[in-house]
Design a protein around this motif. Structure first.
Motif, mmCIF file in Angstrom:
data_model
loop_
_atom_site.group_PDB
_atom_site.id
_atom_site.type_symbol
_atom_site.label_atom_id
_atom_site.label_comp_id
_atom_site.label_asym_id
_atom_site.label_seq_id
_atom_site.Cartn_x
_atom_site.Cartn_y
_atom_site.Cartn_z
ATOM 1 N N ASP A 273 0.836 -1.207 0.000
ATOM 2 C CA ASP A 273 0.000 0.000 0.000
ATOM 3 C C ASP A 273 0.865 1.248 0.000
ATOM 4 O O ASP A 273 0.556 2.244 -0.673
ATOM 5 C CB ASP A 273 -0.917 0.002 1.226
ATOM 6 N N ASP A 274 1.950 1.200 0.745
ATOM 7 C CA ASP A 274 2.874 2.329 0.825
ATOM 8 C C ASP A 274 3.526 2.599 -0.536
ATOM 9 O O ASP A 274 3.613 3.739 -0.994
ATOM 10 C CB ASP A 274 3.933 2.015 1.884
ATOM 11 N N LEU A 275 3.942 1.534 -1.212
ATOM 12 C CA LEU A 275 4.600 1.679 -2.515
ATOM 13 C C LEU A 275 3.621 2.126 -3.601
ATOM 14 O O LEU A 275 4.000 2.850 -4.527
ATOM 15 C CB LEU A 275 5.237 0.347 -2.922
ATOM 16 N N ARG B 282 12.723 1.020 2.219
ATOM 17 C CA ARG B 282 11.397 0.563 2.643
ATOM 18 C C ARG B 282 11.371 -0.950 2.827
ATOM 19 O O ARG B 282 10.773 -1.470 3.769
ATOM 20 C CB ARG B 282 10.339 0.974 1.624
ATOM 21 N N LEU B 283 12.019 -1.682 1.911
ATOM 22 C CA LEU B 283 12.087 -3.128 2.040
ATOM 23 C C LEU B 283 12.800 -3.539 3.320
ATOM 24 O O LEU B 283 12.370 -4.453 4.034
ATOM 25 C CB LEU B 283 12.809 -3.733 0.831
ATOM 26 N N LEU C 153 11.917 -7.471 4.822
ATOM 27 C CA LEU C 153 11.664 -8.457 3.767
ATOM 28 C C LEU C 153 12.919 -9.087 3.164
ATOM 29 O O LEU C 153 12.891 -10.269 2.813
ATOM 30 C CB LEU C 153 10.807 -7.835 2.663
ATOM 31 N N PRO C 154 14.048 -8.387 3.009
ATOM 32 C CA PRO C 154 15.209 -9.065 2.426
ATOM 33 C C PRO C 154 15.698 -10.262 3.232
ATOM 34 O O PRO C 154 16.295 -11.177 2.680
ATOM 35 C CB PRO C 154 16.269 -7.953 2.374
ATOM 36 N N ALA C 155 15.442 -10.283 4.527
ATOM 37 C CA ALA C 155 15.914 -11.380 5.377
ATOM 38 C C ALA C 155 14.930 -12.530 5.476
ATOM 39 O O ALA C 155 15.168 -13.477 6.227
ATOM 40 C CB ALA C 155 16.226 -10.847 6.776
ATOM 41 N N LEU C 156 13.853 -12.502 4.725
ATOM 42 C CA LEU C 156 12.804 -13.503 4.856
ATOM 43 C C LEU C 156 13.307 -14.917 4.622
ATOM 44 O O LEU C 156 12.908 -15.858 5.300
ATOM 45 C CB LEU C 156 11.670 -13.192 3.874
ATOM 46 N N LEU C 157 14.212 -15.108 3.659
ATOM 47 C CA LEU C 157 14.686 -16.448 3.324
ATOM 48 C C LEU C 157 16.097 -16.719 3.816
ATOM 49 O O LEU C 157 16.716 -17.691 3.390
ATOM 50 C CB LEU C 157 14.653 -16.650 1.800
ATOM 51 N N THR C 158 16.640 -15.897 4.669
ATOM 52 C CA THR C 158 18.027 -16.077 5.084
ATOM 53 C C THR C 158 18.161 -16.063 6.593
ATOM 54 O O THR C 158 17.970 -15.024 7.204
ATOM 55 C CB THR C 158 18.903 -14.957 4.505
ATOM 56 N N PRO C 159 18.550 -17.192 7.213
ATOM 57 C CA PRO C 159 18.631 -18.524 6.594
ATOM 58 C C PRO C 159 17.245 -19.145 6.520
ATOM 59 O O PRO C 159 16.436 -18.923 7.409
ATOM 60 C CB PRO C 159 19.534 -19.298 7.554
ATOM 61 N N PRO C 160 16.940 -19.910 5.464
ATOM 62 C CA PRO C 160 15.594 -20.426 5.293
ATOM 63 C C PRO C 160 15.190 -21.435 6.355
ATOM 64 O O PRO C 160 14.101 -21.402 6.869
ATOM 65 C CB PRO C 160 15.617 -21.054 3.892
ATOM 66 N N GLY C 161 16.074 -22.384 6.700
ATOM 67 C CA GLY C 161 15.740 -23.354 7.734
ATOM 68 C C GLY C 161 14.792 -24.428 7.241
ATOM 69 O O GLY C 161 14.064 -24.261 6.266
ATOM 70 N N PRO C 162 14.766 -25.564 7.924
ATOM 71 C CA PRO C 162 13.946 -26.714 7.503
ATOM 72 C C PRO C 162 12.510 -26.579 7.969
ATOM 73 O O PRO C 162 12.034 -27.314 8.821
ATOM 74 C CB PRO C 162 14.655 -27.890 8.189
#
Length: 428
Positions: free
Chosen positions: A32-34, A54-55, A60-69
């Motif tokens: 919504d902000d973007l 903003r990200l 949000l950039p850290a969402l998959l790091t580390p992904p984990g099982p």
């Protein structure tokens, strides 16, 4: 143009990064902000420095790091949902994020478990945004867009501290804002292709941002020249097999993760374009003259032209069709990523076919929707002037041009008709 709220969405608690509902809430707020200033930012075409801020503030950039099982691959599916939601508001920012997510798995595909763990934890701790290209460029029979093809002239020359990187390469995103670049380069001593992590702040590295792009103007695209950039040995994430016949099925998921992430960008773009066109059509004054036999409700609605309703029906059906094809591809890839080295050839082939189908259908739908809404909104004037729907069409053209649909459709047909598995490859 309404002012963007000063309040920014807060990142979910660090102890529960995979809480899907929490992440989706944060993503909706950021989208919504973007969306508020998307048109103005597209027109300005500046490097996406504010967008990256903003990200980061949203986590949000850290969402998959580390992904984990995580059970059922929820991390990858959540990442795809994030990409799609952001793309509905700003597809350039979504592509920047999508490429970062795909690259965040690179060490798992080419390196050891220890290398992957160290890399992912450092990316998360230092809040890096990754950019780059890893993979084999298309052959003469498999053309690809010039700004997305890795240039194999990059070389790594060994020295006592590691390597020196030389050469030139174009990138589709991240040149102007990335914290680290991931590139494949050829070792001049052994001939091996190595995946290297490079600091773009080094003085031996110079960037040339791409200006006046047709679409996807806020991805930070451009080219980079490497002139003796040092790469310590610990920043080599792994070695790519010289012979693709020796690739593990799991390693060949690398290009599929990127392709599917970009499919979610295209799907979100199409859905966002359709939603904005709907809002404009609802508010537009009625300019048509209905037939005497037209049903009464049509005359009472702002968007009451039955032919307009038919057009929107076709476009909504196209969007739903794409979403229905993308979902099983996303589920299959999430499962494959969790299987790791246990992934077999048959499972990998099934994933490749599903991704190819999602790519072909979604790209066609995105082009159809973004082209048709120009017609549907062309006569709908607004007090603010040009509503800027051309940006959706331009962005869709650039996204869909990155890979020819003919190759995806050929692979699907060969698999269906002859039972042939798509080749295990790192081609992008």
């Amino acid at each position: 143009m309404p002012k963007r709220s000063a309040a920014r969405p807060a990142a979910p608690p660090a102890q529960s990064p995979a809480d899907e509902e929490n992440w989706r809430r944060v993503t909706r707020e950021l989208a919504d902000d973007l969306a508020v200033d998307a048109l103005a930012r597209d027109r300005a075409g500046k490097p996406p420095v504010d967008e990256l801020s903003r990200l980061r503030e949203a986590g949000l950039p850290a969402l998959l790091t580390p992904p984990g099982p995580l059970c059922g691959g929820r991390d990858w599916r959540t990442a795809c949902a994030v990409i799609r939601e952001i793309a509905a508001a700003d597809s350039s920012v979504a592509e920047l994020l999508a490429r970062h997510y795909a690259l965040s798995w690179s060490a798992r595909f080419v390196g050891t478990a220890h290398q992957a763990d160290v890399f992912e934890r450092r990316v998360a701790a230092e809040r890096w945004l990754l950019a780059g290209d890893t993979g084999v460029p298309a052959t003469d029979t498999e053309p690809a867009a010039p700004d997305t093809v890795p240039d194999l002239t990059l070389t790594l020359t060994p020295n006592r501290n590691g390597y020196l990187l030389h050469g030139h390469r174009a990138f589709a995103a991240g040149v102007t804002v990335a914290d680290r670049l991931l590139v494949d380069a050829t070792c001049t001593e052994t001939g091996d292709r190595l995946t290297a992590l490079v600091d773009p702040a080094h003085p031996g590295l110079s960037t040339d941002p791409a200006h006046d792009r047709l679409g996807q103007r806020l991805t930070g695209a451009g080219s980079v020249t490497f002139d003796g950039v040092p790469v310590p040995s610990e920043q080599i994430l792994g070695t790519v097999p010289r012979d693709e016949h020796h690739l593990s099925p799991y390693a060949t998921l690398a290009p599929l993760t990127l392709r599917l992430a970009l499919v979610h960008v295209a799907l979100g773009l199409a859905e966002g374009a359709l939603a904005e066109a709907r809002d404009l059509s609802r508010a537009a004054p009625r300019t048509w003259q209905g037939a005497a036999c037209a049903p009464a409700p049509y005359a009472e609605q702002p968007g009451g032209d039955p032919y307009v309703l038919l057009a929107y029906g076709e476009l909504v059906a196209a969007a739903h069709t794409a979403a229905a094809v993308v979902e099983p591809a996303t589920e299959a890839l999430a499962r494959g990523l969790l299987m790791g080295r246990e992934l077999g050839v048959n499972e990998c082939a099934d994933i490749a076919v599903l991704v190819a189908a999602a790519e072909a259908v979604t790209n066609q739908s995105a082009l159809q929707i973004t082209t048709r809404i120009l017609e549907l909104t062309g006569t709908a004037g607004t007090a603010a002037g040009d509503p800027g729907f051309d940006r959706f069409w331009r962005n869709a053209r650039v996204l869909t041009a990155q890979r020819s649909p003919a190759h995806s459709l050929r692979a699907i047909g060969d698999h269906y008709l002859n039972g042939t598995h798509p080749p295990l490859t790192l081609r992008i």
